[in-house]
Design a protein around this motif. Structure first.
Motif, PDB file in Angstrom:
ATOM      1  N   ASP B  48       0.873  -1.179   0.000  1.00 29.35           N
ATOM      2  CA  ASP B  48       0.000   0.000   0.000  1.00 29.35           C
ATOM      3  C   ASP B  48       0.905   1.222   0.000  1.00 29.35           C
ATOM      4  OD1 ASP B  48      -1.751  -2.041   0.516  1.00 29.35           O
ATOM      5  OD2 ASP B  48      -2.250  -1.401   2.558  1.00 29.35           O
ATOM      6  N   GLY B  51      -3.320   5.295   0.299  1.00 30.65           N
ATOM      7  CA  GLY B  51      -4.705   4.995  -0.076  1.00 30.65           C
ATOM      8  C   GLY B  51      -5.682   6.102   0.280  1.00 30.65           C
ATOM      9  N   TYR B  52      -5.399   6.805   1.338  1.00 28.89           N
ATOM     10  CA  TYR B  52      -6.300   7.879   1.782  1.00 28.89           C
ATOM     11  C   TYR B  52      -5.479   9.063   2.277  1.00 28.89           C
ATOM     12  CZ  TYR B  52      -9.987   4.321   1.977  1.00 28.89           C
ATOM     13  OH  TYR B  52     -10.884   3.336   1.668  1.00 28.89           O
ATOM     14  N   LEU B 113      -8.098  -1.449  -6.122  1.00 31.28           N
ATOM     15  CA  LEU B 113      -8.846  -1.818  -4.928  1.00 31.28           C
ATOM     16  C   LEU B 113      -8.806  -3.332  -4.766  1.00 31.28           C
ATOM     17  CD1 LEU B 113     -11.887   0.572  -5.470  1.00 31.28           C
ATOM     18  CD2 LEU B 113     -10.082   0.824  -3.750  1.00 31.28           C
ATOM     19  N   THR B 116     -11.431  -7.706   0.492  1.00 34.64           N
ATOM     20  CA  THR B 116     -10.986  -8.320   1.748  1.00 34.64           C
ATOM     21  C   THR B 116     -12.038  -9.320   2.240  1.00 34.64           C
ATOM     22  OG1 THR B 116     -12.096  -6.904   3.361  1.00 34.64           O
ATOM     23  CG2 THR B 116     -10.090  -6.025   2.350  1.00 34.64           C
ATOM     24  N   THR B 120     -14.871  -5.620   2.248  1.00 37.22           N
ATOM     25  CA  THR B 120     -14.530  -4.233   1.911  1.00 37.22           C
ATOM     26  C   THR B 120     -13.515  -4.225   0.768  1.00 37.22           C
ATOM     27  OG1 THR B 120     -12.747  -4.268   3.529  1.00 37.22           O
ATOM     28  CG2 THR B 120     -14.879  -3.435   4.284  1.00 37.22           C
ATOM     29  N   LYS B 122      -9.830  -2.399  -0.386  1.00 43.06           N
ATOM     30  CA  LYS B 122      -8.732  -1.605   0.160  1.00 43.06           C
ATOM     31  C   LYS B 122      -7.841  -1.096  -0.965  1.00 43.06           C
ATOM     32  CE  LYS B 122      -4.871  -3.203   2.067  1.00 43.06           C
ATOM     33  NZ  LYS B 122      -3.724  -3.362   2.980  1.00 43.06           N
ATOM     34  N   SER B 124      -4.586  -0.159  -2.860  1.00 37.23           N
ATOM     35  CA  SER B 124      -3.201  -0.616  -2.760  1.00 37.23           C
ATOM     36  C   SER B 124      -2.463  -0.284  -4.044  1.00 37.23           C
ATOM     37  CB  SER B 124      -3.188  -2.120  -2.482  1.00 37.23           C
ATOM     38  OG  SER B 124      -1.879  -2.513  -2.121  1.00 37.23           O
ATOM     39  N   THR B 398      -2.208   2.997   9.124  1.00 37.20           N
ATOM     40  CA  THR B 398      -3.514   2.340   9.075  1.00 37.20           C
ATOM     41  C   THR B 398      -4.554   3.245   8.416  1.00 37.20           C
ATOM     42  OG1 THR B 398      -2.856   1.510  11.232  1.00 37.20           O
ATOM     43  CG2 THR B 398      -5.040   0.923  10.471  1.00 37.20           C
ATOM     44  N   LYS B 401      -3.297   3.918   4.739  1.00 40.63           N
ATOM     45  CA  LYS B 401      -2.933   2.739   3.940  1.00 40.63           C
ATOM     46  C   LYS B 401      -1.601   3.020   3.238  1.00 40.63           C
ATOM     47  CE  LYS B 401      -6.637   0.551   5.062  1.00 40.63           C
ATOM     48  NZ  LYS B 401      -6.412   0.431   6.511  1.00 40.63           N
TER      49      LYS B 401
END
Ligand SMILES: Cc1cc2nc3c(=O)[nH]c(=O)nc-3n(C[C@H](O)[C@H](O)[C@H](O)COP(=O)(O)OP(=O)(O)OC[C@H]3O[C@@H](n4cnc5c(N)ncnc54)[C@H](O)[C@@H]3O)c2cc1C
Lengths: 368, 428
Positions: B48, B51-52, B113, B116, B120, B122, B124, B398, B401
């Motif tokens: 990752d 990511g955000y 994306l 998971t 969801t 995630k 990466s 966390t 990401k």
């Protein structure tokens, strides 16, 4: 599920998980855990507790008591002992009581290391070092000890092999004989304490014996450690490497015509667990003409007495598979590793010759 | 005392492994000091990057790096270094564990994306073949497979969760539970147990037979991470060709298996580069003279030992890894005792929502642009000691990401700095 995960159920009084018997005490869990959880010790203590409730079987007694048995058999010549132990009929009988017929049992040497070393002529008025030979060197492979003595003689040391030393106790602990292990620890620690007082270093060539002193004793018998002080047993190869680096031993010069030697090295799990790196390949690579490949292919699977047991033999061979393959595919004809039972297992799994690094060192030093 | 090497790397998480390999490639002799296996070994093996940012999903990480705070590791080393580090990892692992990235319609590298086991998606950046999600986003029919006895993957939860994602709208999710591969065992089964089984012929046979009736009948099969233990994608490729559809692993709770595969591939590269690894040797202190570190001391079961080197890379992880030690009153870097800023008020250390950002996560060693630690006054603490990975402050892996991204980027940058390469970081 064993180790710390099961400990909470034990504490609740739930009955033991059968798979505990399959822990080989190789200590790779201790190496992997980032938070210092003594996983292998938790397993071994739980096993000792089980043995307290239900006495271990004859087979476990036998594999745990190599030293005692060798003593009983002393009057017999080695050839007879070996014939007695290693003929197809005995192997069938042993198999019946749980010692795998195909497993690579070590053979008795014609004379023990202790009896050989007494007759060696060593330098007088020399610096002293005490050697803990361990059962494997003493009973099955005295050459390792003799080679160590000769290498250290070169550096001006006389090597003492104290009579008071007995089995380090690791096979006793692995098979659940905690009380006997404690008695042995007491005897060994008394000797170690005496040498500490004299300022004489104590060293071992067997990584498992050494680990027993520096780690396991503290976990199993803290009161003994408290009484006698630190169980400071050094690693023989590190001791020699330090001598080389302080010019205590002269290595042969690199010159044209040095015979090329190629070895493949296996790091025993119990050496890796000591957290001091791998002195042997480092040392051997300093010798002229020597190349050493590090196999780096995991555990050999024998784990002391584990791989000799019928119900574990196949597992043990499977664990060692990766290492055997790496060694077979390597061009080196000779394997080098510190641990005696690892050598036994590797010979069995690969058919290649196996030596303790100190034996390799001595041969090359003698040749000059 | 051990013989002197050029570079000593402390810690064998993703950061330490990357730093050791990079330093070796830069021409240094390297020794790696290890205790414990690091977070990589229980995670999923995807990298990752970012990511955000402030809770907003990032499409193209490199385009938004400049919006990060000035003390964020990416800002400090510069996005050029981040890019070089990603390239380095991809090139190094090309053979043993190829990592891919996604691209948009114009060929621009973008986040992807990954699904998971919680249902969801995630974001990466780089992923191994087992995790390749690309066919998922054009699929019409998707089969979610759980395994009897494996508690951490519920097909119903996954299908419901993914069904709510706008990018998967209209997809027909089907669910199945494969039979218990072990015919009942006395303990909870993890994906790693099953992956080990699938590494054998018998296990692979079990997986193929169990999925056989879906062959050719769905576009994508989503599995928990059970497709073998070895890196390189052999098992997943075999499954895809036999089942005539795309097969893909979902990210899972620990043990994620993918991280172990990646770790093994990196360890193999280190082995081939003949890098010394000293295992089970926690580093406990450092010997510093005149602003330079001469050696560090380890204290394994065998006793203390000093290791001298020209430069040191500290990759000991954060609070979880042991690189940062926290007491109720203070936080410190664990080996050198460097101060780590921590909010005084306990309540101010964590955020409101558990899955959101937490000030605690941003805690770590403060460094300059070449990753040398700064002391309380803001001066460089030691010329030849470089910090990398989760031990650094200024980022929340966390919430952002960015965990493995920062690990690789700073590990590589620390190696370059440690090997005396000039610093080229610009935080444009
Ligand atoms: C469960 C989990 C899942 C994750 N999943 C992902 C994911 O899917 N993608 C992603 O990008 N990121 C993920 N992350 C985050 C990412 O894994 C971490 O941010 C990153 O791996 C940190 O690497 P590191 O090497 O800096 O630290 P660590 O992995 O913590 O490694 C530090 C190492 O140093 C050792 N050490 C500590 N102190 C000492 C000492 N004194 N002497 C010697 N050694 C020492 C530790 O034992 C450890 O081995 C995940 C994290 C976790 C915990």
């Amino acid at each position: 599920m064993i180790g710390p995960a099961y400990e909470r159920f034990r504490l609740l009084g739930l009955h033991e998980d059968e798979t505990l018997q399959y822990c080989a005490n190789c200590k790779n869990c201790d190496i992997s855990c980032p938070h210092n959880v003594p996983v292998s010790a938790i397993n071994m203590m739980a096993r000792a507790e089980q043995c307290r409730k239900k006495a271990p079987c004859l087979r476990d007694w036998i594999v745990a008591h190599g030293e005692t048995m060798a003593k009983w058999l002393t009057p017999l010549p080695a050839a007879l002992k070996n014939f007695g132990m290693d003929n197809p009929l005995t192997r069938k009988v042993l198999d019946k009581i749980g010692i795998a017929e195909k497993s690579p049992l070590p053979l008795f040497a014609p004379r023990t290391f202790r009896s050989l070393v007494r007759r060696l002529h060593q330098p007088a008025n020399a610096k002293k070092v005490a050697f803990f030979p361990g059962c494997y060197t003493n009973i099955y492979n005295p050459m390792t000890g003799i080679d160590l003595v000769r290498v250290l003689n070169r550096a001006g040391y006389a090597v003492e092999v104290p009579d008071g030393f007995v089995c380090c106790g690791l096979p006793l602990i692995s098979n659940g004989f905690l009380d006997e292990a404690s008695a042995n620890a007491e005897k060994n620690m008394a000797v170690i304490a005496r040498y500490r007082k004299e300022g004489v270093p104590v060293i071992a060539t067997c990584p498992s014996c050494r680990l027993m002193f520096i780690q396991d004793l503290r976990e199993f018998f803290p009161e003994i450690v408290e009484r006698y002080g630190e169980p400071d047993v050094g690693d023989a190869m590190r001791f020699i490497l330090d001598l080389v680096e302080t010019n205590g031993i002269d290595l042969p010069p690199t010159r044209e015509g040095n015979i090329p030697h190629h070895f493949i090295y296996h790091a025993p799990c119990h050496l890796r667990a000591q957290g001091q790196g791998l002195p042997s390949p480092e040392l051997l690579r300093m010798l002229p003409g020597v190349t050493v490949d590090n196999a780096d292919a995991g555990c050999c699977g024998i784990s002391g007495s584990y791989g000799f047991k019928s119900e574990k033999y196949a597992i043990s061979q499977k664990i060692g598979e990766e290492l055997f393959k790496t060694i077979r595919e390597n061009a080196a004809e000779t394997v080098v590793t510190e641990c005696g039972t690892c050598r036994q297992q590797i010979r069995h799994g690969t058919g290649k010759d196996c030596l303790h690094p100190v034996s390799v060192l001595r041969r090359i030093l003698d040749r000059g | 005392m051990n013989r002197k090497t050029d570079v000593i790397v402390i810690g064998t998480g993703l950061t330490g492994l990357t730093a050791a390999l990079a330093a070796s490639r830069f021409g240094a002799s390297v020794r790696l000091i290890a205790t414990g296996a690091g977070a990589l070994s229980i995670s999923n093996g995807c990298i990752d990057l970012l990511g955000y940012v402030n809770g907003t999903l990032v499409e193209a990480p490199f385009a938004v790096m400049e919006n990060l705070p000035a003390n964020h590791p990416y800002r400090l080393i510069g996005r050029e270094a981040v890019g070089q580090a990603m390239d380095f990892l991809q090139v190094e692992l090309k053979g043993a564990c190829p990592l891919n990235g996604a691209a948009d319609d114009e060929g621009r590298a973008v986040n992807t994306l990954l699904p998971t086991v919680a249902g969801t998606l995630k974001p990466s950046w780089l992923f191994p073949d087992e995790l390749d999600p690309r066919p998922l986003f054009s699929a019409k029919k998707v089969l979610v497979a759980g395994i009897k006895g494996l508690r951490d993957c519920s097909p119903a939860l996954v299908a419901a969760g993914l069904g709510r994602q706008s990018c998967l709208r209209g997809v027909d999710f089907q669910k199945t539970t494969l039979p218990d591969p072990f015919d009942g065992v006395h303990r909870a089964v993890s994906p790693l147990d099953i992956a080990r089984f699938v590494s054998t012929d018998k296990g692979l046979g079990w997986l193929l037979t169990s999925l056989g009736r879906w062959a050719g009948k769905t576009d994508v099969i989503l599995l928990p991470p059970v497709c073998g233990c070895a890196a390189g994608g052999t098992v997943i490729k075999h499954l895809r060709s036999e089942l005539r559809c795309h097969v893909e692993e979902m990210l899972s709770v620990p043990p994620g298996v993918g991280g172990l595969r990646l770790r093994d591939a990196l360890r193999q590269a280190l082995h081939e580069a003949q890098i010394d690894v000293i295992e089970n040797a926690p580093c406990v202190s450092a010997e510093i003279f005149d602003g330079r570190c001469d050696s560090v001391t380890t204290a394994g079961p065998g006793g203390q030992m000093r290791h001298a080197a020209g430069t040191f890379i500290v990759a000991t992880g954060g609070i979880l890894g042991g690189g940062v030690t926290v007491t109720p009153d203070e936080a410190r870097e664990s080996i050198f005792g460097l101060p780590v800023a921590m909010p005084k008020d306990i309540l101010a250390r964590s955020g409101e929502k558990i899955f959101d950002a937490h000030p605690l996560s941003r805690m770590g060693v403060g460094v300059d642009a070449s990753l040398r630690a700064l002391d309380a006054k803001g001066d460089v603490f030691c010329d030849n000691v470089f910090f990398a990975g989760r031990t650094l402050g200024g980022y929340d892996d966390t919430a952002e990401k960015s965990g493995n991204g920062v690990a690789v980027a700073t590990g590589w940058t620390a190696a370059r700095a440690a090997c005396g390469f000039c610093h080229t970081g610009v935080s444009s």
